[in-house]
Structures are given as structure tokens and as C-alpha cells.
Scaffold this active site. Structure first.
Site, PDB file in Angstrom:
ATOM      1  N   TYR A  40     -19.244 -60.489 -91.976  1.00 47.66           N
ATOM      2  CA  TYR A  40     -20.162 -61.527 -92.446  1.00 47.66           C
ATOM      3  C   TYR A  40     -19.468 -62.311 -93.560  1.00 47.66           C
ATOM      4  CZ  TYR A  40     -24.677 -63.752 -93.168  1.00 47.66           C
ATOM      5  OH  TYR A  40     -25.688 -64.663 -93.258  1.00 47.66           O
ATOM      6  N   LYS A  95     -33.050 -55.455 -65.352  1.00 47.10           N
ATOM      7  CA  LYS A  95     -31.942 -56.262 -64.828  1.00 47.10           C
ATOM      8  C   LYS A  95     -30.759 -56.226 -65.793  1.00 47.10           C
ATOM      9  CE  LYS A  95     -30.834 -58.981 -61.371  1.00 47.10           C
ATOM     10  NZ  LYS A  95     -31.676 -59.929 -60.658  1.00 47.10           N
ATOM     11  N   ASP A 138     -37.472 -64.025 -61.130  1.00 46.53           N
ATOM     12  CA  ASP A 138     -38.924 -63.874 -60.943  1.00 46.53           C
ATOM     13  C   ASP A 138     -39.707 -65.118 -61.346  1.00 46.53           C
ATOM     14  OD1 ASP A 138     -38.272 -61.390 -60.062  1.00 46.53           O
ATOM     15  OD2 ASP A 138     -39.159 -60.280 -61.715  1.00 46.53           O
ATOM     16  N   ASP A 163     -33.162 -64.122 -57.274  1.00 48.14           N
ATOM     17  CA  ASP A 163     -34.148 -63.895 -56.207  1.00 48.14           C
ATOM     18  C   ASP A 163     -33.791 -64.690 -54.961  1.00 48.14           C
ATOM     19  OD1 ASP A 163     -35.572 -62.315 -57.960  1.00 48.14           O
ATOM     20  OD2 ASP A 163     -36.735 -63.982 -58.723  1.00 48.14           O
ATOM     21  N   ALA A 196     -41.197 -67.832 -46.310  1.00 44.52           N
ATOM     22  CA  ALA A 196     -40.711 -69.172 -46.646  1.00 44.52           C
ATOM     23  C   ALA A 196     -40.605 -69.354 -48.153  1.00 44.52           C
ATOM     24  CB  ALA A 196     -41.631 -70.229 -46.043  1.00 44.52           C
ATOM     25  N   GLY A 197     -40.456 -68.240 -48.860  1.00 40.90           N
ATOM     26  CA  GLY A 197     -40.299 -68.299 -50.310  1.00 40.90           C
ATOM     27  C   GLY A 197     -38.866 -68.575 -50.703  1.00 40.90           C
ATOM     28  N   ALA A 199     -36.342 -66.659 -51.592  1.00 44.11           N
ATOM     29  CA  ALA A 199     -35.298 -65.855 -50.956  1.00 44.11           C
ATOM     30  C   ALA A 199     -35.076 -66.281 -49.519  1.00 44.11           C
ATOM     31  CB  ALA A 199     -35.662 -64.376 -51.029  1.00 44.11           C
TER      32      ALA A 199
END
Length: 765
Positions: A40, A95, A138, A163, A196-197, A199
Site C-alpha cells: 500500500y 460458477k 442466468d 448459458d 427456443a431459449g 441455449a
């Protein structure tokens, strides 16, 4: 395990001993005032000034280049939906944990409290200078598409919405290999995409990049087939609308070659599967329950090539095969983006890796004799240590070739070595243990089951599928404790002193007496000993009523060893039994022997201990590199303590030239490769990473392993008993629940190995 119990355990796991799953630790010395003055004020001003002159110096003087932000607003969490940023935080921390253990990347989770695309993008842009990369997570569609698009355009660091692209990359690699096995071409196959999302859209785009034709693709959402004549189609769906006059999944599946499931469970029936073309490829990736159950699919069609998102079936499409290694490669060349070329390079590298010979460590982890490229192995396994050395270089090279890398990699061989050092692969021994044990659980006797911690370990082993417990002790105490633990299982509880055990106790006593009557034992004495649980349990193992046993939690080691040696005895051609501890250290696992039994072994006994320890290392998929330790180096002392080690080395070099072993050598020279090579260039250990330490006596081995355990907080597995006729392992007094679970897995694996050897011997005869 009941849902209520699972819920409670999950909450305790995340809350204790301290809340959360990640923490920040210093990487520089901080013990002295000088250290703090450099860390520091005033020392910190110097790197600040250098960065002010040139922003790129931030990578040189700070941790920016190895930090990825994991950013979410909690609108599409796992299978939980829109639960908000705070509720999504445990997932983001998880994650971060995966980033660290698989690729040594420091992940910091950031939860953003907004659903507004503009505000979300602006927030990420403002904090981006802190990070080397951005992992979006997400976020619900269609906002996820717009957020990623804008951030990729407006930031100069790698950005990826896992995703979308994680599943796409892994499934594309699996698809390429599945098509090769089915002898079909991607440009000709008919593909049905259920979902149909984010992914599903990303997967389908990547398949098209590899040659899939738009006219051969049918995508379905919750309303059915997405058709071009539908009204008010979202832009993300318009690209995949079909002009075929069909409406349902049943119609779409007729003569289809490929089914990609990213939707909901149990929507594919056996009839639909039967209507597909020859050698159908079915990726049912809904989690935790797939669109069609694996067992149902493979029993319906023998020619199906099946993948799921689950770890308990072949061909798991798991995002952890992708995102840690893709970001690793991107960070290492300081890429300004993760582009299509880099994603496609990851796909090709993953697909190619599945065709390479599989390391023995991976076979061991999954309980396979030999994993080979084929219908049940089209994608690498998450425990494959080669992922870290193959995927990042492919991604980094694609970044360089496509012009988004800021720094080159000159020496690719050296880079791969650095990646292996980063990987933490050696620290996956615990997971390897559990996975291996689960492949073929064995009956394990818990000789002290009326102790709460022992029963907890037995419960975990049972519920995790590691072992089939046999509980020894007073029935009423065990049943009362099982009630407290909600341990509801139909397993054997045996009290050696109960009337119901009379017949078995007498039978064991007679057998024990027959084996020991010329060693001073009487039948009366034998019957008395069979009332003791360690004698009774050991006889269960000897007679084949159980596969293994663990004991020693409540009694001193010598008191437990004696009945084990009397009942089980040493294996054929073994003069001394011994013990091995596996210490899980920062440099990887270290196999230490003998840590518990032989006080002052002879040279011949040290050589024998070394051979048995080498077998333990090999059992876990490690090539043993052994140092026989001493206070002396290669003949520097003529004291008998040193010369016996030297003699042991001579025996090993003459009788076991295949072993990589040398000594006598001091510990620092054994573990420090540079120091070793500079002083002893003639040694067989030069250029190698020592992973096995053989000690000259019990006190040095026992003191060392306990020092490592307490001072370095190194996890330990052991003591693993070697040289006995059966799988029996003795715990340290007061062992923790986790240590007992680990030893259970050891006992199971030991029993598995013995069963394999027995079978091989029978077949050879």
C-alpha cells in the site's frame, strides 16, 4: 435422502463454517512493515504511475488479467426462473468456484439489480476496467441476446454468455463426433431442436456455422413448431422458422436424424424415437430430468447415440468442459473478445480430444477398463486432465490467428506446461476417489457404528452410493442415532454380543481357532474374542460376508492393528504390512509411507514398502516418482541410518528397474526440481516431479504427515493399509467424518481391485 434432509444439508453447506463458497486471499508477502509499505502506501504509488502512463500496464501490475466477473440479474437462474439477484448469488459463487478449480481463474460474482437492458449494460461497462473478462450468467431471453451483443461491441475484453455458448460449444463437439460414428454429414441431416431459449438459439447457430442447413432444421417452443407463417415472431426465433406444414414434435421427429433437447422432461416418447431415421442422435439435455430417460431411449433403440446433461449416464454435455478453458485461453493472450473463431476452435479441440487414447487416471475415475471413442464416449469427461492443456491453446491460437489477441504465445510447449501447473488436476483426487467407488459399491463393515460421527460417515457413504454399510454395535443405540440423523435405510445392523449373533459368532470363532491354534489360541479364547467388534468384523471380511472394513475411530491404533493382523494377516509374499497417507497439497498429491506401522524398517523392508506404495499411486492413476528420504544425499554419510536407505535404493534399482526411484536424498532436494538438477544431475529423478516419499523410519513419516496436515491445512487420505490379505483400513483416533468417508472410498476401491485381480487370475487359469 429425503428432500427435507437434502435441503437442510445444502443450507448447512452454504452457511458453515463461514457463509458462501469463495474468499479473497493475498498473493504477496504481508508479514512485515516493509511488505505493507510496498503493498500500500507509499510503494503502491509506483505501479499506479506506470499504469497512468500506459493502461496496458494494469495487466502487468494487478490481477486484472486473471479475474473474470460473473454477472447476473437473476432472471433465469438454473431451473428456478426469475428469483432475483440476491437469490441467484449462490449460483454465481458456484460458477466462481468452478472457474478456480478447473482453470485457476479468479471469478468474482456481481449481481445487478435491474431488468432494464440499458441500465444493465451501462453498469457492466462502468465496472469493466476491474476485470480481464465478463461471464454473463442466468439472464433471461431475449434480453440476454441484446445484453451480450452490446457488451461485445462496446467492451475490449472477452465477453461470453455461458448459458448460450457453453452448451452450444460442448454439444457441437459431441454432435460432430456422433455424426462421424453414424457416418452422416452435418449438411445433410435433419435436426429437431426442442426449445427456443438462449441455449437453443446459440446451439443451432453454431451447428449452422459447422454446416447444418437451415432448411433441414425444425425448432419448437412451448407452443409447437416455429413456422414462418406465424404472427409476431421474435427476431431470435425468425431465423429458425420453417416453411414445413407441421405443428407438433411428433410430426417433426419423423425421419429426423438429430434431436436436440433444451426444454422440459419426458416430452419424447418411445414412438417418436422409433420414428426417427437410422442411427438417431438424441441429445436430451433438460436438467435434471431429460426429454427422454436414458434407459428408456437405449432400450427402445439399440442404434441410438445418446447424450444428456446428467453425470450418471454416458456422454454428459457439461458446460464445465468449456467455459473455464475458453476464458483461460482468451485471458492468456489478452484477447479483446471471444469470437466465433475461438468458439469453433474449442469445439474442434473437444471433439478431437475424445478420439485420443484416454489416460488411465480418467479410466480409474469413471471405473472403466478403457474408455474409447464410440457411441458411449463422444465427448471428454470433466475429470480429464488434458482439457486444460488442449482447449486453452486451441482458443488462444484462434484468437491470435483472428486478430483479437494482444500478446502472442511464443513457446506453445512451455504454455501447455504452465497450464498443467495451473490446472489443479492433481487436487482432484478426492473427486476421483468418490467417483471410482460409486461405480461398484462394496459392503463395508463399520466396527464402531454406535458412535455418532462414524454413523454419519456411514450415512454419507450410503446416500452417496459409495458403499453398502454393515453397522456393528448395540442395535438400540445405533437405531436411536439413526433416528436422530434421519438415516432411513434397509441395511444390516449386527451386535456381536446379541443372541441372534450366536451361530455366526461360533462359526467365526471355530474358523479363527483353526487358523490360530498353533499360535497359542484356544477355542474358548477364540469365542471370547469374537465378542469384540474388531475381531468379529475382520472375520466377516475374511469369510466373504463383507468386502471391507474400517475401524479405529475410538481406539488407539495399536489396539486395532493387533486383531486385524491376527485375523486377516499379511498377503502372500509380503513380509511387512505398511501404511500410506495421501496428502493433498498445493503442489499436488504426495504419497507418504510408512506413516503408521514399521518403527525402524530394514533396507529390504523399505524397498518392499516402496513397491507397495508405488502400487497405491498407480491405483489412483499417478505414475509414481519416488524419493527415498534421509538426512544425507547420495552417500554423503556412512552412518547406518543413511546406509540402509542407500541399500534399499540398490535393491530397487537391481530388482525393479522399471520404477522411477532414487536416493538417499534430503527432502528439499527431492521436491525442488531446479535444486536437484543443479546438484545431482546423475539422479533418476532429474527433470521429474516427485510425488512419492518413502521415509527411513516411522517417526519421520508420522511427524511429517501431521505437520503437513496441521501447518499447511493439507487434506489427508489415510492411513491406507497395504500388504494385507483383505481390504481393512484403520483410522486415526478421532478421525473426522470427512476422513472416514474418504477411507470408506479407499476400502471400496481396494476391494474392487482385489476382485479384479481374483477374476483375472481365474480367467488366466
Amino acid at each position: 435422502m429425503s428432500k427435507q434432509k437434502q435441503r437442510r444439508e445444502a443450507l448447512v453447506y452454504h452457511a458453515k463454517p463461514q457463509p458462501g463458497k469463495i474468499k479473497i486471499v493475498p498473493t504477496k508477502p504481508y508479514a512485515t512493515q516493509r511488505d505493507l509499505a510496498l503493498a500500500y502506501s507509499p510503494g503502491v504509488a509506483e505501479p499506479c504511475l506506470e499504469i497512468a502512463k500506459n493502461k496496458d500496464n494494469v495487466y502487468k501490475y494487478t490481477s486484472k488479467g486473471n479475474i473474470v466477473a460473473i454477472i447476473s440479474n437473476g432472471t433465469a437462474v438454473l431451473g428456478l426462473g426469475d428469483i432475483g439477484p440476491e437469490a441467484g448469488k449462490p449460483v454465481m459463487e458456484g460458477k466462481a468456484l468452478l472457474f478456480k478449480i478447473f482453470a485457476d481463474i479468479d471469478g468474482i460474482d456481481i449481481e445487478v439489480d435491474t431488468k432494464d437492458v440499458d441500465k444493465f449494460v451501462e453498469t457492466v461497462k462502468m465496472i469493466a476496467p476491474t476485470f480481464g473478462g465478463i461471464n454473463l450468467e442466468d439472464i433471461k431471453a431475449p434480453e440476454a441476446f441484446e445484453i451480450e451483443r452490446r457488451l461485445k461491441e462496446e467492451l475490449d475484453i472477452p465477453v461470453m454468455h455461458d448459458d448460450q455458448h457453453g452448451t452450444a460449444i460442448i454439444s457441437a463437439a459431441a454432435l460432430l463426433n456422433a455424426l462421424e460414428i453414424a457416418e452422416k454429414k452435418i449438411g445433410e441431416v435433419k435436426i429437431v431442436v426442442s426449445g427456443a431459449g438462449a441455449a437453443a438459439v446459440s446451439c443451432t447457430k453454431l451447428y449452422k456455422a459447422f454446416g447444418a442447413k437451415a432448411e433441414n432444421i425444425v425448432m419448437l417452443d412451448s407452443k409447437g413448431v416455429i413456422r414462418k407463417d406465424a404472427e409476431n415472431l421474435a427476431p431470435s426465433k425468425m431465423e429458425f422458422a420453417t416453411d414445413r406444414k407441421i405443428n407438433t414434435l411428433v410430426e417433426a421427429m419423423i425421419d429426423a436424424d438429430v434431436f436436440i433437447g433444451l426444454s422440459i422432461k419426458d416430452i419424447v416418447s418411445p414412438e417418436m424415437l422409433l420414428s426417427m431415421a437410422k442411427d438417431p442422435i438424441v441429445f436430451a439435455m433438460a436438467n435434471p430430468d431429460p426429454e427422454i430417460k436414458y434407459e428408456l431411449a437405449v432400450s427402445t433403440r439399440k442404434d441410438v447415440i445418446m447424450a444428456t446433461g446428467r453425470s450418471d449416464h454416458p456422454n454428459q454435455v457439461n458446460n464445465v468442459l468449456g467455459f473455464p478453458f475458453i476464458f483461460r485461453g482468451a485471458l492468456d493472450v489478452r484477447a479483446s473478445a471471444i469470437n466465433e473463431e475461438m468458439k469453433m476452435a474449442a469445439v474442434k479441440a473437444l471433439a478431437a480430444l475424445a478420439k485420443e487414447p484416454v489416460p488411465e487416471q480418467v479410466n480409474i475415475a469413471y471405473g472403466e477398463t478403457r474408455l474409447t471413442f464410440g457411441r458411449e464416449y463422444i465427448i471428454p469427461k470433466p475429470f480429464d486432465q488434458r482439457l486444460i492443456s488442449e482447449i486453452p491453446p486451441a482458443v488462444a491460437k484462434a484468437a491470435i490467428d483472428s486478430g483479437v489477441a494482444r500478446i502472442p504465445i511464443e513457446d506453445w510447449g512451455k504454455y501447455r506446461e504452465e497450464l498443467l501447473q495451473r490446472s489443479g488436476d492433481d487436487n482432484k483426487v478426492m473427486r476421483l476417489l468418490m467417483n471410482r467407488a460409486k461405480t461398484d459399491p462394496k459392503k463395508i463393515v463399520y466396527a464402531e457404528a454406535d458412535h455418532l460421527d462414524v454413523l454419519k460417515a456411514a450415512q454419507i457413504a450410503y446416500e452417496e452410493g459409495i458403499a453398502i454399510p454393515i453397522l456393528l454395535g448395540k442395535r438400540e443405540i445405533i437405531e436411536e442415532l439413526m433416528g436422530e440423523l434421519e438415516f432411513d435405510a434397509d441395511i444390516d445392523i449386527i451386535d456381536p454380543n446379541a443372541l441372534e449373533s450366536n451361530e455366526r459368532r461360533d462359526r467365526y470363532a471355530t474358523k479363527y481357532w483353526e487358523n490360530r491354534r498353533r499360535s497359542g489360541s484356544t477355542l474358548y479364547n477364540a469365542k471370547s474374542k469374537m465378542r469384540e467388534r474388531n475381531y468379529f468384523g475382520a472375520m466377516m471380511v475374511l469369510e466373504g460376508d463383507a468386502d471391507g472394513m474400517i475401524s479405529g475411530y475410538s481406539r488407539a491404533y495399536p489396539r486395532v492393528v493387533k486383531p486385524i493382523f491376527e485375523v486377516i494377516g499379511r498377503a502372500t509374499d509380503v513380509t511387512k504390512a505398511a501404511t500410506v497417507h495421501i496428502m493433498i497439497t498445493r503442489r499436488g498429491p504426495l504419497f507418504l509411507a510408512d506413516t503408521s506401522i514399521n518403527i525402524d524398517p530394514t533396507a529390504e523392508e523399505i524397498a518392499e514398502i516402496a513397491r507397495m506404495t508405488a502400487n497405491v499411486a498407480a491405483t489412483f492413476g499417478f505414475d509414481p516418482v519416488m524419493a527415498l528420504l534421509s538426512y544425507a544425499n547420495f552417500g554423503s554419510s556412512s552412518h547406518p541410518h543413511a546406509t540402509k536407505v542407500r541399500k534399499a535404493i540398490k535393491i530397487l534399482h537391481e530388482e525393479n528397474p522399471e520404477l522411477v526411484v532414487d536416493g538417499e536424498i534430503q527432502t528439499d532436494f527431492a521436491l525442488n526440481k531446479e535444486l536437484h538438477q543443479s546438484q545431482f544431475p546423475f539422479s533418476k529423478l532429474v527433470g521429474k516431479k516427485v510425488n512419492t516419499l518413502i521415509f527411513p523410519n516411522l517417526e519421520s513419516a508420522n511427524i511429517t504427515y501431521k505437520l503437513l496436515k496441521e501447518l499447511n491445512e493439507a487434506a489427508s487420505i489415510g492411513p491406507i493399509m497395504v500388504g494385507l490379505r483383505r481390504s481393512v483400513h484403520i483410522l486415526q483416533l478421532g478421525a473426522s467424518v470427512d476422513e472416514m468417508v474418504n477411507m470408506t472410498a479407499i476400502a471400496v476401491i481396494d476391494a474392487q481391485e482385489r476382485q479384479k485381480r481374483k477374476k483375472a487370475k481365474i480367467e488366466s487359469n
